[in-house]
Design an enzyme around this catalytic site. Structure first.
Site, short mmCIF file in Angstrom:
data_model
loop_
_atom_site.label_atom_id
_atom_site.label_comp_id
_atom_site.label_asym_id
_atom_site.label_seq_id
_atom_site.Cartn_x
_atom_site.Cartn_y
_atom_site.Cartn_z
CB CYS A 1 53.92 0.29 51.42
SG CYS A 1 53.87 0.68 50.03
CG HIS B 1 53.46 3.68 54.82
ND1 HIS B 1 54.40 3.11 54.58
CD2 HIS B 1 52.96 3.04 53.26
CE1 HIS B 1 54.73 3.01 53.29
NE2 HIS B 1 54.21 3.27 52.48
CG ASN C 1 56.38 4.50 50.44
OD1 ASN C 1 56.59 3.31 51.22
ND2 ASN C 1 55.10 4.87 49.53
C1 LIG Z 1 51.88 10.87 44.77
C2 LIG Z 1 50.77 12.75 45.65
C3 LIG Z 1 52.19 12.66 45.98
C4 LIG Z 1 50.94 13.45 44.31
O1 LIG Z 1 49.96 14.46 45.08
P1 LIG Z 1 48.66 15.06 44.90
O2 LIG Z 1 48.85 16.59 45.27
O3 LIG Z 1 48.17 14.12 44.50
O4 LIG Z 1 48.37 15.25 43.02
P2 LIG Z 1 48.14 14.96 41.57
O5 LIG Z 1 48.45 13.19 41.35
O6 LIG Z 1 46.73 15.67 41.56
O7 LIG Z 1 49.27 15.64 40.36
C5 LIG Z 1 48.84 17.45 40.03
C6 LIG Z 1 49.97 17.89 39.27
O8 LIG Z 1 51.09 17.55 39.89
C7 LIG Z 1 51.98 16.86 38.69
N1 LIG Z 1 53.16 15.91 39.33
C8 LIG Z 1 53.39 14.74 39.50
N2 LIG Z 1 54.50 14.63 40.36
C9 LIG Z 1 54.51 15.27 39.62
C10 LIG Z 1 56.34 15.60 40.11
N3 LIG Z 1 56.55 14.94 40.17
N4 LIG Z 1 56.69 17.02 39.87
C11 LIG Z 1 55.77 17.80 39.97
N5 LIG Z 1 54.70 17.81 39.49
C12 LIG Z 1 54.22 16.98 39.62
C13 LIG Z 1 50.54 16.04 38.30
O9 LIG Z 1 51.07 15.60 37.12
C14 LIG Z 1 49.75 16.95 38.55
O10 LIG Z 1 49.63 17.88 36.87
P3 LIG Z 1 48.28 18.40 36.53
O11 LIG Z 1 47.16 18.67 37.02
O12 LIG Z 1 49.06 18.93 34.61
O13 LIG Z 1 47.72 16.66 35.63
C15 LIG Z 1 49.71 12.16 46.41
O14 LIG Z 1 48.92 11.95 45.69
C16 LIG Z 1 50.47 11.17 47.06
O15 LIG Z 1 50.88 10.81 47.99
N6 LIG Z 1 49.49 9.77 46.80
C17 LIG Z 1 49.55 8.32 47.81
C18 LIG Z 1 50.37 7.79 47.32
C19 LIG Z 1 50.90 6.49 47.78
O16 LIG Z 1 50.78 6.85 49.42
N7 LIG Z 1 51.43 5.72 47.51
C20 LIG Z 1 51.80 4.42 48.41
C21 LIG Z 1 51.08 4.27 49.32
S1 LIG Z 1 51.98 2.29 50.11
#
Ligand SMILES: CC(C)(COP(=O)(O)OP(=O)(O)OC[C@H]1O[C@@H](n2cnc3c(N)ncnc32)[C@H](O)[C@@H]1OP(=O)(O)O)[C@@H](O)C(=O)NCCC(=O)NCCS
Length: 324
Positions: A114, A251, A281
């Site tokens: 990314c 990004h 993304n």
């Molecule tokens: C991926 C992302 C959106 C998840 O959001 P978050 O607030 O961190 O959520 P978590 O990972 O803590 O997950 C919280 C809960 O939501 C759930 N969950 C994950 N994806 C889900 C979805 N699509 N729908 C519903 N629930 C979901 C998880 O399983 C977790 O459940 P649990 O508490 O029962 O285990 C976030 O972490 C993120 O954007 N991270 C960076 C990603 C990124 O930038 N990647 C590329 C970099 S280039």
């Protein structure tokens, strides 16, 4: 006298198929509401069957050339940031070169996931400043839909496909922060974070392309601090302060990361180009897509001071300060 790499044109291409969040509700245990509130994403584009990274990159490149009022034969270097090439080799760059009808100059790919577009811009800038290249196409193009695990709700809802491109040209300048063009670059990587974001296949291991794996929450925490610190480092190198910035072009991974980074930089969201709601993304394509859309919306104008920042697998992260 200084030579600067000045933006002469910008363009993008998005595949026709738009996929709203609601489509994922039938595939995995998720909701439109969860995707919107946790990521800011509302829809994304997915490439059609048979549509490739090089095809999308070539269309974005043509749009950027048109914007620059230049022909492909005016270009002497093509650099493509991608982690989703059509084939293991040759490079997407040479495929785009062929598609554009270029039989001279040179083309290659860079892979920093990314952060790839920042790394490609840095490379293009270095080659222009050193005198090796005069006019460069810098392209970010990705088909991340091909490396999604469609049973993993924590990743498959976040990514999209597309391409964006810039034309850069060498121009004599005064050597001050009032110059147009790329004013500074800050690059970083740390391979100890490998497991935070990777693809579980490859040529020398499984012999397959593999699927994307991500520790979203851990990566989220790294992203905001690393993005703010690299943007700040680039501002210092460019000898400008954050209050002079007209546009942050981040990004587009997650609206909460974008907002957190802007806050750390002390900049309001009305100075941030945001496209994550429409594109998801798109990895290395997200910054040139945001640049192209930001210009088309009338946000980014000639003379505006911009900072672009990105982080991705590696981890690799970096920022560029430029005057449009
Ligand atoms: C991926 C992302 C959106 C998840 O959001 P978050 O607030 O961190 O959520 P978590 O990972 O803590 O997950 C919280 C809960 O939501 C759930 N969950 C994950 N994806 C889900 C979805 N699509 N729908 C519903 N629930 C979901 C998880 O399983 C977790 O459940 P649990 O508490 O029962 O285990 C976030 O972490 C993120 O954007 N991270 C960076 C990603 C990124 O930038 N990647 C590329 C970099 S280039």
């Amino acid at each position: 006298m200084t030579v600067r790499a000045v933006i002469k044109g910008v363009g993008h291409y998005l595949p026709e198929r738009v996929v709203p969040n609601s489509e994922f509700e039938a595939m995995v245990d998720t909701t439109d509401e969860w995707i919107r509130t946790r990521s800011g994403i509302e829809r994304r584009h997915f490439a059609a069957e048979g549509e490739t990274t090089s095809q999308m990159g070539a269309l974005a490149a043509r749009a950027a050339l048109k914007d620059a009022n230049l022909e492909a034969s005016d270009i002497d270097m093509v650099v493509v940031a991608t982690s989703t090439p059509d084939l293991t080799f040759p490079s997407v760059g040479t495929m785009i070169q062929k598609e554009l009808g270029m039989t001279s100059g040179y083309a290659f790919d860079v892979q920093a996931v990314c952060a790839g577009f920042i790394y490609a811009l840095s490379n293009a800038n270095a080659q222009i400043v050193s005198g090796q290249a005069k006019r460069v196409l810098v392209i970010g193009a990705e088909t991340f839909s091909r490396i999604m695990d469609w049973t993993d709700r924590s990743t498959c809802v976040l990514f999209g496909d597309g391409a964006g491109a810039l034309v850069l040209e060498a121009e004599a300048a005064a050597g001050t922060s009032d110059d147009r063009g790329i004013l500074s670059v800050d690059l970083n990587s740390d391979g100890t974070y490998r497991d935070m974001l990777y693809v579980d296949g490859g040529v020398a291991t499984t012999g397959t392309a593999g699927k994307l794996r991500m520790q979203g929450n851990a990566l989220f925490r790294q992203a905001v601090s690393k993005l703010a610190s690299t943007a700040q480092a680039a501002l210092v190198k460019a000898d400008v302060t954050a209050d002079k910035i007209d546009w942050v072009i981040p990004h587009q991974a997650n609206i909460r990361i974008i907002e957190g980074t802007a806050k750390k930089l002390g900049l309001p969201m009305d100075k941030v180009v945001v496209t994550v709601q429409d594109h998801g993304n798109t990895s290395a394509a997200s910054i040139p897509l945001a640049m192209s859309v930001g210009k088309a919306r009338g946000q980014i104008k000639k003379g505006d001071l911009c900072v672009a920042e990105a982080i991705g697998g590696g981890l690799a992260w970096g920022a560029v300060v430029l005057r449009w």
